[in-house]
Design a protein around this motif. Structure first.
Motif, PDB file in Angstrom:
ATOM      1  N   GLU A 235      45.025  30.491  37.615  1.00 12.52           N
ATOM      2  CA  GLU A 235      44.711  31.222  38.838  1.00 12.52           C
ATOM      3  C   GLU A 235      43.395  31.960  38.694  1.00 12.52           C
ATOM      4  N   LEU A 236      42.657  32.014  39.802  1.00  9.79           N
ATOM      5  CA  LEU A 236      41.409  32.759  39.872  1.00  9.79           C
ATOM      6  C   LEU A 236      41.599  33.880  40.883  1.00  9.79           C
ATOM      7  N   HIS A 237      41.517  35.105  40.417  1.00 12.54           N
ATOM      8  CA  HIS A 237      41.773  36.267  41.255  1.00 12.54           C
ATOM      9  C   HIS A 237      40.453  36.940  41.607  1.00 12.54           C
ATOM     10  N   LEU A 238      40.256  37.198  42.899  1.00 19.20           N
ATOM     11  CA  LEU A 238      39.155  38.015  43.395  1.00 19.20           C
ATOM     12  C   LEU A 238      39.782  39.220  44.079  1.00 19.20           C
ATOM     13  N   GLN A 239      39.622  40.380  43.491  1.00 20.84           N
ATOM     14  CA  GLN A 239      40.322  41.566  43.972  1.00 20.84           C
ATOM     15  C   GLN A 239      39.341  42.716  44.140  1.00 20.84           C
ATOM     16  N   SER A 240      39.466  43.363  45.290  1.00 20.27           N
ATOM     17  CA  SER A 240      38.682  44.562  45.568  1.00 20.27           C
ATOM     18  C   SER A 240      39.650  45.647  46.026  1.00 20.27           C
TER      19      SER A 240
END
Length: 308
Positions: A235-240
């Motif tokens: 999984e590739l997570h992009l979190q802000s």
């Protein structure tokens, strides 16, 4: 009258002397005792004097021979010269015991070589005689033991390398690692800039664990003249947490999205091929495609959300 009186006195004195000599006892065999050293004492004395003379000659000859062999001069001995600034030693020298000096330097036109069959050790001590620094050059390694180790440039004294118990400082303009395996760090690395050589790729890799890049004011990754790729196995997570995720490009593509399907109430075998789809979002945030129609078809093909 005066002459007669003088003659009478001389006659009287002669008489008295003659009378005294006659009254002295006479010895028949007078003995004479010689004065000096004679016999075996005299021979022993001559022998000791001769032995002393021979010893003096041998000592003088040995002293002259030692002076000649050791090359004693007014300035020093052999290659050792005594000057106003200290002792000057020329040629190859061998020290069998510890050497205590304040300064060692070579001539201006030749290097200084320290050689040993085992190792060369340089120790520094304080006024109490305690060891404060040690540099050992051995067959297997070069070891330095001190509170702080520094390497400075020849011109200007710029700090190039510094190491102590708390940190290691590299003050060179560029740190270049030419090994095929790159640089391996056991713990965190803090740096303001990581850049590869011109026409070379930059690769950050953690073969068995994760790779984390953190910065309190942001992390910027840019490729001015090429592609930027981020790949992973799972999984590739992009979190802000507080801001937003902004994607700005002429074309944004989302490949391999799952396809939703729905059954039409009036199927037709001659229906044209579906080429337009709409992007739908499940309550969980999962994206999927649904065939576009006159209206939204996400609700009709929302069965895919059941498996998310």
């Amino acid at each position: 009258m005066a002459v007669q009186l003088s003659d009478w006195k001389m006659t009287r004195e002669q008489y008295i002397l003659a009378t005294q000599q006659n009254n002295l006892p006479r010895t028949e065999n007078p003995q004479f005792y010689p004065v000096g050293i004679y016999g075996w004492r005299k021979r022993c004395l001559y022998f000791f004097v001769l032995l002393l003379l021979v010893t003096m000659i041998v000592n003088l000859a040995m002293t002259i021979w030692i002076l000649k062999v050791m090359n004693f001069t007014v300035d020093g001995m052999g290659n050792l010269r005594v000057t106003k600034k200290g002792i000057r030693l020329e040629g190859v020298s061998e020290f069998l015991l510890p050497l205590y000096v304040k300064e060692i330097h070579s001539r201006k036109d030749s290097p200084l070589v320290l050689q040993s069959d085992r190792n060369v050790t340089v120790n520094a001590r304080n006024h109490m005689g305690q060891l404060t620094g040690q540099l050992t050059v051995g067959a297997d390694a070069v070891e330095a033991q001190c509170k702080r180790f520094e390497v400075r440039a020849n011109e200007g004294g710029k700090l190039l390398f510094s190491a102590d118990e708390d940190e290691i400082i590299i003050g060179a303009d560029r740190l270049k690692v030419t090994g095929t395996e790159g640089a391996v760090f056991g713990h965190s690395v803090e740096t303001p800039h990581i850049r590869a050589e011109p026409s070379q790729d930059l690769k950050l890799e953690s073969p068995t664990r994760s790779l984390i890049m953190e910065a309190p004011r942001g992390v910027q990754v840019s490729a001015a003249a090429g592609d930027l790729k981020a790949t992973c196995r799972k999984e590739l997570h992009l979190q802000s947490t507080e801001g937003e995720i902004f994607l700005n490009a002429d074309t944004i593509r989302l490949g391999n999205l799952p396809m939703g399907s729905f059954s039409s109430s009036s199927p037709s075998s001659s229906a044209p091929r579906q080429t337009i789809y709409e992007v739908c979002v499940c309550p969980s945030g999962k994206l999927y495609l649904s065939p576009a129609g006159a209206g939204s078809t996400c609700q009709s093909s929302s069965n895919i959300c059941l498996w998310s």
